[in-house]
Write an enzyme that holds these catalytic residues in place. Sequence first.
Site, PDB file in Angstrom:
ATOM      1  N   CYS A  73      36.490  39.724  37.794  1.00 45.97           N
ATOM      2  CA  CYS A  73      35.226  40.295  38.272  1.00 45.97           C
ATOM      3  C   CYS A  73      34.332  40.706  37.096  1.00 45.97           C
ATOM      4  O   CYS A  73      33.811  39.854  36.396  1.00 45.97           O
ATOM      5  CB  CYS A  73      35.496  41.451  39.235  1.00 45.97           C
ATOM      6  N   HIS A  85      38.992  39.292  43.281  1.00 46.22           N
ATOM      7  CA  HIS A  85      40.089  40.202  42.928  1.00 46.22           C
ATOM      8  C   HIS A  85      41.424  39.653  43.456  1.00 46.22           C
ATOM      9  O   HIS A  85      41.718  39.766  44.648  1.00 46.22           O
ATOM     10  CB  HIS A  85      39.838  41.596  43.512  1.00 46.22           C
ATOM     11  N   GLU A  92      44.334  40.833  42.888  1.00 46.46           N
ATOM     12  CA  GLU A  92      45.330  41.896  43.036  1.00 46.46           C
ATOM     13  C   GLU A  92      45.366  42.514  44.428  1.00 46.46           C
ATOM     14  O   GLU A  92      46.357  43.153  44.800  1.00 46.46           O
ATOM     15  CB  GLU A  92      45.095  42.984  41.985  1.00 46.46           C
TER      16      GLU A  92
END
Length: 509
Positions: free
Chosen positions: A79, A167, A169
């Site tokens: 990002c 993202h 994660e």
Amino acid sequence: MAEKIIILDFGSQYTQLIARRVRELNVYCEIHPFSKIPELDDSVKGLILSGSPCSVRQEDHPDINLGALIGEVPILGVCYGAQLIAHKSGGEITPSKIREYGRANLSKVDSTNELLKEVDLDSQVWMSHSDTIKSIPDNFEIIASTPQVEVAAFHSKSHPVWCIQFHPEVTHSSQGKIILRNFVVHICRCSQDWTPDIFVDATVSDLKDQLGDDQVVLGLSGGVDSSVAAMLIHHAIGKNLHCIFVDNGLLRKNEFSDVLKSYEGMGLNVKGVNAAKEFYKALEGLTDPEDKRKAIGRVFIEIFDAEAKKIKNVKWLGQGTIYPDVIESVSVNGPSVTIKSHHNVGGLPAKMNLKVVEPLNTLFKDEVRRVGRSLDIDEKILGRHPFPGPGLGIRILGDITAEKVEILQEVDHIFINGLKDKGLYNDVWQAGAMLLPIQSVGVMGDERTYERVVALRAVSSVDGMTADWCHLPYDFLADISNQIINKVKGVNRVVYDISSKPPATIEWE
């Protein structure tokens, strides 16, 4: 030297989650502020640049000397990290026409690229940005796109640098773990040998070297962190560890005796100290939450200091500090704002002139539990809900009296035992009851009552940094409410807290 991944934190709310995902791959990683990049020695196998609430278009945006890092180890920009790399390498960043936030699907995937191997076309990803990478630097190539975001992922043709605009994660990125695995394992070539057993062996060995024949004192609470820390130190120095468990009069019902009993058979050298009167005296008349916390902390230091002085030649203070505590103390923009004083004791080492040993300060809470299992610690201890150091002192709003403590202990006992009896305890990260400083009208046996109100609180979380309220069954809550009102004299109303963190905190004070 143990291999590791370094995560440079630019202030993203998701940075700790990146670290979790890397560690789930049995690879050790550390989070460092972007302004304090550690030395990239042979143990560092890769760098991950986190997201950020900032924009690279700001004059004072978080920045690093990227040229000094490229070529040293593989780099993954996430990002903001991706935008920073593009910006500093000659790409163009512009404001998004519409804010790109939420779920998206990959409409283009170069599955031949090392980062995206086994990632499917149409794979769901999570976007969270207000800037767009309009053009990438000349020596980069686009390797993934969505219908709205052409530059969803890109890769340097000349250096081991990968960038993703989404993202990986978060759980909303359905194949995010695959992407992180590809980077950490296949690109950085980490061996995935960081396990609880390895951690225990290495930590005990290091503690033996660090502590030698010195005497160590540690304050036990009966909780996960202090118990696991104690066992690690015990494995290293045996009876040279002296554990002290202080009853501040603000524990749960029967907790003092129950906790001492739970340590029987573990081989620990534990002393219980009943100091309820001293704490009640210090709390008399105090209503401000910070005043109460500080009074409890001060008396604890006095009691603990007096007990420690009875032990000859103590040189070390053992503490159950865990990694989130460390991260918060070295935040991106300096120490974070104090919402409320930390549950852990502050100022104790300086007063006692002791060196500090913190064997868990690289672990998250769930990792501490896994290490505890490796040490064969009883699941009753490892599965125990977190309980704040000030105890019921911050669950009784207003002044503290022995009568109020007894009322709340009974309420809490019914609630916690109810969760256990119905098999709900392990589904809840933390639960407890609050005694509110108000009274309400009720009717009992055709008579008007004017008695106390209690609030029940149960949250789900991973490490307490964020939390959501638990959707406990209505029939369970109805039964618990009925039991409390019928069995606890002085309470005629029960409410259930449905606030998440943020904006609310888990504890009410």
